[in-house]
Scaffold this active site. Structure first.
Site: not given
Ligand code: LMR
Length: 395
Positions: A211, A213, A246
């Protein structure tokens, strides 16, 4: 029928963000959801994205469906971004990818494919992991095992524990790894440690499920993908869920991509055909806007350069905020917060108890997750002293 359904509690992350939005205290500090905020507390649109959008709006003549795999420029750009333009797997044609609705959609398609290949397969997840991983992958039918990861006493990775636990992962299992900027703890593996995981994947036959992100928000776009690329150079198969939420600020546009590394080109084509069927079953076809923008940014040298410069500044600012926070917290509390400087990306565990977190919320309107995860990117020059003093009060 519907009246049989009980009311469920709010999402642990989004519910807190809503509570913060509703708080009338002008001094409130929102460190909940992982979104980047600038000095004015605004989650900005990248200039590169805005330019791509202006061009798209001027040229777009249709809102017809995208093809099932999504925008070609986006898929190709994401493969290069994640795996590296010089990736041997790409040159060998053993990579395929499908655009998905955000990083969550990408994880979901990855899970659908894993479950289709090995129904009820075990996924090893780090302790802790992003809480949404569990319902997202579990609702497909995958099972979970946990490996030790974060060590609160050292504020770092318990690598010996991780290795010990992953010795039990074998062929037919997946190991979910955070490509960079671990969510929720910010503690990442070193390149040597990624190498050990690659040795284990080769020897034991588990499939890495990555993952990623937050690529570009730790040390930089290339650096943040280096561990994943080591693995890609060593293992026959890998699933990657990538997101532009992000690193291009496309949060609400739901712009993600599942990338499959397969043993050969035929395998990559077969998996893509499965992914298209899975997507059709779950949501039919992906949303267009974000991927059309990201595809333009990634396919246009000038826009890519502008985007990378903007992202670099964002990354630098987050790392600067980490340093400022260490100094302010140490000054206000007399305790050691040096660990915040060593972590990567948006998140850090402050190591506060649930009661302390609750007091911060109730008495100071400082909002963080119950685990004391903070979004460092929610700190700015105007709230940092208030935040450090509030934390000192509850400590
Ligand atoms: C988070 O962990 O705050 C972000 O990845 C947003 C989410 O969708 O939880």
């Amino acid at each position: 029928m519907l009246d049989a359904l009980p009311r469920l509690p709010d999402d642990p992350i989004l519910g807190l963000a809503a509570a913060c939005r509703a708080d009338p205290n002008p001094l409130k500090v929102d460190l909940t959801v992982g979104i980047y905020m600038d000095e004015d507390g605004v989650c900005p649109v990248f200039d590169a994205v805005r330019r791509a959008q202006d061009a798209l709006v001027a040229e777009e003549i249709s809102k017809a469906y995208l093809p099932p795999a999504g925008v070609a420029d986006f898929n190709e750009g994401m493969q290069r971004l994640v795996l590296g333009a010089d990736s041997a797997a790409l040159a060998d044609g053993r990579v395929s990818s499908i655009q998905a609705p955000g990083g969550c959609g990408a994880l979901r398609i990855g899970a659908e494919i894993a479950h289709a290949a090995a129904p009820g397969a075990r996924v090893w997840v780090s302790d802790p992991t992003w809480p949404v991983h569990i319902p997202l992958l579990g609702s497909v039918g995958l099972q979970f095992e946990t490996y030790r990861y974060y060590e609160p006493a050292t504020h770092g990775v318990n690598f010996d524990g991780m290795i010990e636990d992953l010795k039990a992962a074998g062929s037919g299992d997946l190991v979910l790894l955070h490509g960079c900027c671990h969510n929720p703890c910010g503690a990442d593996l070193s390149q040597e440690q990624w190498g050990v995981i690659a040795d284990m994947a080769e020897a034991q036959g588990f499939v890495p499920f990555i993952d990623i992100a937050y690529q570009g928000l730790g040390d930089g776009l290339e650096e943040d993908a280096a561990g994943l690329r080591q693995l890609a150079g060593r293992v026959p198969e890998m699933i990657i869920a990538a997101s532009c939420s992000k690193n291009m600020g496309l949060y609400r546009e739901r712009t993600g991509c599942t990338i499959f590394l397969c043993a050969d080109a035929d395998g990559a084509a077969a998996v893509l055909s499965q992914a298209k069927v899975a997507a059709r079953r779950v949501y039919s076809m992906p949303p267009a806007h974000g991927a059309l923008l990201a595809g333009r940014v990634l396919a246009d040298a000038q826009l890519t350069e502008l985007w990378q410069a903007e992202l670099g500044q964002m990354c630098e600012r987050i790392n600067g905020l980490r340093s400022n926070l260490v100094e302010k917290l140490q000054g206000a509390t007399g305790r050691d917060f040096e660990f915040i400087r060593k972590e990567k990306g948006m998140f850090s565990f402050l190591g506060l108890s649930k009661e302390q977190v609750e007091r911060l919320r109730a008495e100071h309107s400082v909002y963080m997750l119950g685990s004391s995860r903070i979004n460092v990117a929610g700190v700015n020059a105007s709230n940092i002293d208030y935040l450090a003093n509030a934390i000192a009060t509850v400590l």
